[in-house]
Scaffold this motif. Structure first.
Motif, PDB file in Angstrom:
ATOM      1  N   HIS A  48      51.343  37.978 102.339  1.00 19.18           N
ATOM      2  CA  HIS A  48      51.071  37.752 103.760  1.00 19.18           C
ATOM      3  C   HIS A  48      51.082  39.059 104.545  1.00 19.18           C
ATOM      4  O   HIS A  48      50.318  39.217 105.510  1.00 19.18           O
TER       5      HIS A  48
ATOM      6  N   PHE B 276      47.728  40.600 104.096  1.00 20.46           N
ATOM      7  CA  PHE B 276      46.742  39.985 104.990  1.00 20.46           C
ATOM      8  C   PHE B 276      46.820  40.574 106.400  1.00 20.46           C
ATOM      9  O   PHE B 276      45.822  40.622 107.120  1.00 20.46           O
TER      10      PHE B 276
ATOM     11  N   ASP C  13      42.083  41.183 105.883  1.00 22.18           N
ATOM     12  CA  ASP C  13      42.242  39.829 106.396  1.00 22.18           C
ATOM     13  C   ASP C  13      41.953  38.811 105.304  1.00 22.18           C
ATOM     14  O   ASP C  13      41.088  39.024 104.450  1.00 22.18           O
ATOM     15  N   ALA C  14      42.680  37.716 105.329  1.00 20.03           N
ATOM     16  CA  ALA C  14      42.485  36.681 104.310  1.00 20.03           C
ATOM     17  C   ALA C  14      41.043  36.200 104.264  1.00 20.03           C
ATOM     18  O   ALA C  14      40.528  35.845 103.188  1.00 20.03           O
TER      19      ALA C  14
ATOM     20  N   HIS D 287      42.623  29.472 102.836  1.00 19.46           N
ATOM     21  CA  HIS D 287      41.769  30.565 103.306  1.00 19.46           C
ATOM     22  C   HIS D 287      40.417  30.640 102.585  1.00 19.46           C
ATOM     23  O   HIS D 287      39.669  31.603 102.814  1.00 19.46           O
TER      24      HIS D 287
END
Length: 434
Positions: A187, A190, A195-196, A231
């Protein structure tokens, strides 16, 4: 011919980068035993790096391959296909975990399978990023080297590598990396690096091979599955070393009860004949255009025939159950050594017949005993053994017995290993780094 003479000849004509663990030249091999050109016998705890799950020269495989070669050896699957390839794809798509419709492609090596997974995932998602794990091994091509999470010897001096490859910690309780730590790193990635919504795929081995035989906890794989679903990321499970009964399941990801989007398959698939596969959800697999996937030797008819026979052997001889039995036998014996040498052996672990013993110095798990590991490998042939090492710090001995190995041969080999380790740790053999 002597082993030493053959090694001298090899050194003159082979690049040093393609070395060999042992100066032992094989003349013949049967099931779990290897015999060299000098007539020496070795118990094989490596099986060609988890390739010969059904043992060396299984008579059914020999018969099948002989018949196939007599018919034809090559036409190129992309030019003139053949029924055995279709049948193998049907069986693999049925065996793959999950209920989604599946499709397959055939290539020749595990690295090709991984690379094609990335091609498919990028084509399907239109995204650029790939996330892999520290300690993971995915191959020796430029892309798969970039994905591999260990520098020496796999990546050193070979760069630059492709961009947009990111690594996060692999959960490893023994070395203080919790599932929560690994997930937090994902996380954070990300937030900090990509970015995811720009990640095409996350790639994970359910048990790290070269990384040290550390197993990803099932809850962690389940969390990864959820993150990928959230995602729109393709979850690629690299089952190259863990597949075909090796771990006590047909595929190791079954322990977590997850359905990968794409899976890589190789090594134990065909009893030693070169073939690899990508199997995945049909809508993802169909993303590339016709002609976008393939290769001259992919899906060799000889290897397809061998693979179909291997699947029959696994089922008929109940080798998935046998993997768990062998794992229990090895762990019981190796735990006896751990009790004898508690300051040196930090861990004994297994997932089915992927078994490992890890060495430390002075009761410090964080202080890898690489010298002892190297000495074990260097002395193995003298004790009639074929062994492999692995691990982020090269301090792990891994055992990959043929799933057809008898208890008697397994115990004989473990007796030899015990004698070898006793000799090194009790000072009757010299402990030096080769």
């Amino acid at each position: 011919m002597k082993n030493s003479a053959l090694q001298e000849r090899k050194n003159k004509v082979f690049a040093r980068g393609q070395g060999n663990a042992y100066p032992v030249y094989v003349e013949r091999a049967l099931n779990a035993e290897v015999f060299d050109v000098e007539g020496n016998r070795f118990i094989d705890f490596a099986t060609g790096i988890a390739v010969c799950n059904t043992g060396h020269s299984h008579p059914d495989v020999v018969e099948t391959v002989t018949k196939q070669v007599a018919s034809f050896s090559h036409t190129c699957l992309m030019v003139n296909p053949y029924e055995s390839a279709v049948t193998l794809a049907e069986r693999l798509t049925q065996l793959a975990p999950g209920n989604s419709p599946k499709k397959a492609i055939f290539v020749t090596t595990g690295a090709e399978a991984v690379e094609n997974c990335i091609k498919i995932a990028k084509c399907h998602t239109g995204r650029r990023g790939v996330i892999a794990f520290n300690g993971g091994f995915h191959g020796r091509t430029n892309l798969t080297m970039a994905m591999t999470g260990k520098i020496a010897p796999y990546k050193k001096d070979f760069g630059p590598f492709p961009s947009d490859i990111y690594h996060i910690p692999f959960p490893n309780e023994l070395h203080g990396i919790s599932e929560q730590d690994a997930m937090k790193s994902l996380h954070t990635l990300f937030k900090a690096s990509i970015d995811a919504s720009d990640v095409a795929a996350i790639v994970i081995e359910p048990v790290q091979g070269e990384g040290g035989f550390y197993a990803a906890p099932p809850p962690f794989l389940q969390q990864l599955r959820s993150v990928c679903d959230e995602h729109g990321i393709v979850l690629i499970v690299d089952e190259i070393q863990t597949g075909f009964g090796r771990t006590g399941k047909m595929f190791c990801s079954e322990y977590a009860g997850i359905e990968p989007d794409l899976m890589t398959m190789a090594k134990g698939i065909a009893g030693g004949f070169p073939i690899a596969a990508v199997v995945g959800k049909a809508d993802i697999m169909d993303a590339p255009l016709p002609g976008g996937l393939g290769g001259t030797y992919g899906g060799s008819p000889v290897a397809c025939a061998a693979a179909l026979t291997v699947l029959d052997i696994i089922e008929r001889e109940q080798l998935i159950d046998r993997a768990s039995e062998l794992g229990a036998l090895f762990v019981n014996r190796l735990n006896g050594l751990k009790k004898r040498y508690p300051n040196t052996i930090s861990d004994v672990r297994n997932t089915g017949a992927m078994i490992a013993i890890e060495f430390m110095q002075d009761s410090d798990v964080g202080h890898a005993n690489t010298a002892l590991t190297q000495a074990v490998i260097a002395k193995a042939a003298e004790h009639g053994l074929i062994l492999l090492s692995c691990g982020f710090y090269s301090n792990v001995i891994r055992f990959l017995p043929a799933l057809t190995m008898s208890d008697d041969i397994a115990n004989e080999g473990l007796d030899k290993f015990e004698q070898l380790l006793d000799g090194l740790l009790q000072g009757t053999q010299e402990l030096t780094t080769p």
